[in-house]
Structures are given as structure tokens and as C-alpha cells.
Design a protein around this motif. Structure first.
Motif, short mmCIF file in Angstrom:
data_model
loop_
_atom_site.label_atom_id
_atom_site.label_comp_id
_atom_site.label_asym_id
_atom_site.label_seq_id
_atom_site.Cartn_x
_atom_site.Cartn_y
_atom_site.Cartn_z
N THR A 80 44.40 56.31 39.27
CA THR A 80 44.84 57.31 40.24
C THR A 80 44.26 58.70 39.94
N SER A 81 43.46 58.80 38.93
CA SER A 81 42.77 60.05 38.60
C SER A 81 41.27 59.84 38.82
N GLU A 82 40.47 60.86 38.52
CA GLU A 82 39.01 60.74 38.71
C GLU A 82 38.44 59.58 37.89
N TYR A 83 38.97 59.38 36.72
CA TYR A 83 38.64 58.25 35.86
C TYR A 83 39.79 58.09 34.87
N ALA A 84 39.82 56.97 34.16
CA ALA A 84 40.86 56.75 33.16
C ALA A 84 40.31 55.88 32.04
N GLU A 85 40.80 56.17 30.84
CA GLU A 85 40.53 55.30 29.70
C GLU A 85 41.85 54.68 29.29
N PHE A 86 41.81 53.35 29.17
CA PHE A 86 43.00 52.53 29.04
C PHE A 86 42.89 51.74 27.74
N LEU A 87 43.92 51.79 26.91
CA LEU A 87 43.95 51.04 25.66
C LEU A 87 45.07 50.02 25.71
N TYR A 88 44.81 48.84 25.14
CA TYR A 88 45.90 47.89 25.02
C TYR A 88 45.74 46.99 23.81
N LEU A 89 46.87 46.82 23.13
CA LEU A 89 46.99 45.89 22.02
C LEU A 89 47.47 44.57 22.60
N THR A 90 46.94 43.45 22.10
CA THR A 90 47.37 42.14 22.62
C THR A 90 47.87 41.25 21.48
N THR A 91 48.79 40.37 21.82
CA THR A 91 49.39 39.46 20.84
C THR A 91 48.61 38.16 20.67
N ASP A 92 47.60 37.95 21.49
CA ASP A 92 46.73 36.79 21.32
C ASP A 92 45.33 37.20 21.75
N PHE A 93 44.36 36.39 21.35
CA PHE A 93 42.98 36.68 21.66
C PHE A 93 42.66 36.35 23.10
N TRP A 94 41.55 36.87 23.58
CA TRP A 94 41.07 36.58 24.94
C TRP A 94 40.39 35.23 24.93
N PHE A 95 40.82 34.36 25.83
CA PHE A 95 40.23 33.04 26.04
C PHE A 95 39.81 32.98 27.50
N PRO A 96 38.55 33.27 27.81
CA PRO A 96 38.12 33.34 29.21
C PRO A 96 38.37 32.05 29.99
N GLU A 97 38.35 30.92 29.33
CA GLU A 97 38.59 29.65 30.04
C GLU A 97 40.05 29.51 30.49
N HIS A 98 40.95 30.30 29.93
CA HIS A 98 42.37 30.24 30.32
C HIS A 98 42.79 31.44 31.17
N GLU A 99 41.86 32.35 31.41
CA GLU A 99 42.20 33.53 32.20
C GLU A 99 42.38 33.17 33.67
N ARG A 100 43.38 33.78 34.28
CA ARG A 100 43.66 33.59 35.70
C ARG A 100 43.85 34.96 36.34
N CYS A 101 43.77 34.97 37.67
CA CYS A 101 43.92 36.23 38.40
C CYS A 101 44.68 35.97 39.70
N ILE A 102 45.70 36.75 39.92
CA ILE A 102 46.45 36.72 41.18
C ILE A 102 45.95 37.89 42.03
N ALA A 103 45.83 37.67 43.32
CA ALA A 103 45.34 38.70 44.23
C ALA A 103 46.20 39.96 44.14
N TRP A 104 45.54 41.07 44.02
CA TRP A 104 46.22 42.36 43.89
C TRP A 104 47.07 42.68 45.11
N ASN A 105 46.66 42.17 46.28
CA ASN A 105 47.34 42.48 47.54
C ASN A 105 48.13 41.29 48.07
N ASP A 106 48.61 40.44 47.17
CA ASP A 106 49.36 39.26 47.59
C ASP A 106 50.56 39.67 48.45
N PRO A 107 50.69 39.07 49.64
CA PRO A 107 51.79 39.48 50.54
C PRO A 107 53.18 39.10 50.02
#
Length: 181
Positions: free
Chosen positions: A123-150
């Protein structure tokens, strides 16, 4: 630190105690013992991610169907509207979302537990975002729900259509997504 419960009890706003004067400021962005004492959470973070996005970019709604990740998220430059969606069928808040503005100025953090989809829009001109995660990234298990789901009807504070990655533009509808039990 100050812990604020949200409309979804497992999602927490965490506000660190900031020590500042005319020279600048200092705060602990994470202290395992303090977080556990204040919230009862005993988590091990295994990965630290940093992204930079231009204004109008929307990332999400992401999750891993196997190796679900808890995330402690914050913004170090700019501002985002951050969203967590409960996708645990057995939860009393299943299908509900919570959103909060996180910024470098307010220094708020959001705890997004495992079993939630997560996303944010800048919501600003740009943003830098940090996040700590409790498990590693596994691209084969990644999923995405539509941002504009009705069905979710998230009230994103956007002017027009957001800028999406190719992956995010192919997000599935909530009712068709792989969800947690």
C-alpha cells in the motif's frame, strides 16, 4: 511486547517494546522466551525470508499443503495490508480471514499459524517484507488460492487491479483448493 488477539484466535498481532530517542530506536523483533511467555507459542524458526515489492503488488494467498509453515511476518520499509485465511476444515473459523496494516512505522508483526493461507498487498510506493517460517519451502507442496475469491471476499485496500506473479494469477478458487482437515 504487547500481544493483541484478532478475530481469529490463533492469529496474533505482536507489537514489540521499542526503545528510542533522537539517535534512533532499538527493539527485539524476536525473542523465543519472551514470545513463549506472552503467547504460549513454542516455535522453531528454520528459514528467514526477505522480499521487496513495488506499490500495487499483491502476493498470495500462499500455503504449503504438506510441511505447513507458521510465519512471523513484519515490514521493515513501507507498508502492506497483510492477510491470513483459516483453511483448516476442522476449525471454527474455517474460511474466515483477518487483515492488518503492517509498516516500518508501526513495527507490528503478525503471527500466521500453520494451516493458514497468507498474502499481502503493498500500500506504499514499495515495501520490504520479512518473515520467519517454521518449516522450509517445498515448491512441490506450495498452493495458491485466488486473491479475489468471491467466497472469501477479502477487502483488499486496492486501487484497481493488483500486479500479480504468473503463479498468483493462476490461484485456485477456495472451494476447489486443497485444504487442511
Amino acid at each position: 511486547m504487547n500481544i493483541t488477539p484478532t478475530t481469529i484466535p490463533d492469529v496474533l498481532i505482536i507489537e514489540p517494546k521499542v526503545f528510542g530517542d533522537e539517535r534512533g530506536f532499538f527493539f527485539e523483533s524476536y525473542n523465543r522466551k519472551s514470545l513463549q511467555a506472552a503467547t504460549g507459542l513454542d516455535v522453531d524458526f528454520v528459514q528467514h525470508n526477505h522480499s521487496r515489492s513495488a506499490g500495487g503488488v499483491l502476493r498470495g494467498l500462499h500455503y504449503q499443503i504438506q510441511h505447513p509453515q507458521g510465519k512471523l511476518v513484519r515490514v521493515i520499509l513501507g507498508e502492506v495490508f497483510d492477510v491470513a485465511v483459516d483453511i483448516r476444515r476442522s476449525s471454527p473459523t474455517f474460511g474466515q480471514w483477518f487483515g492488518a496494516f503492517l509498516s516500518a512505522e508501526n513495527k507490528r508483526q503478525l503471527w500466521v499459524p500453520p494451516g493458514f493461507a497468507h498474502g499481502f498487498c503493498v500500500t506504499s510506493e514499495y515495501a520490504e517484507f520479512l518473515y520467519l517460517t517454521t518449516d522450509f519451502w517445498f515448491p512441490e507442496h506450495e498452493r495458491c488460492i485466488a486473491w479475489n475469491d468471491p467466497d472469501l471476499a477479502i477487502e483488499w485496500p486496492l486501487q484497481g487491479t493488483p500486479s500479480l506473479s504468473a503463479k498468483d494469477s493462476q490461484g485456485r478458487l477456495f472451494r476447489e483448493a486443497d485444504l487442511f482437515p
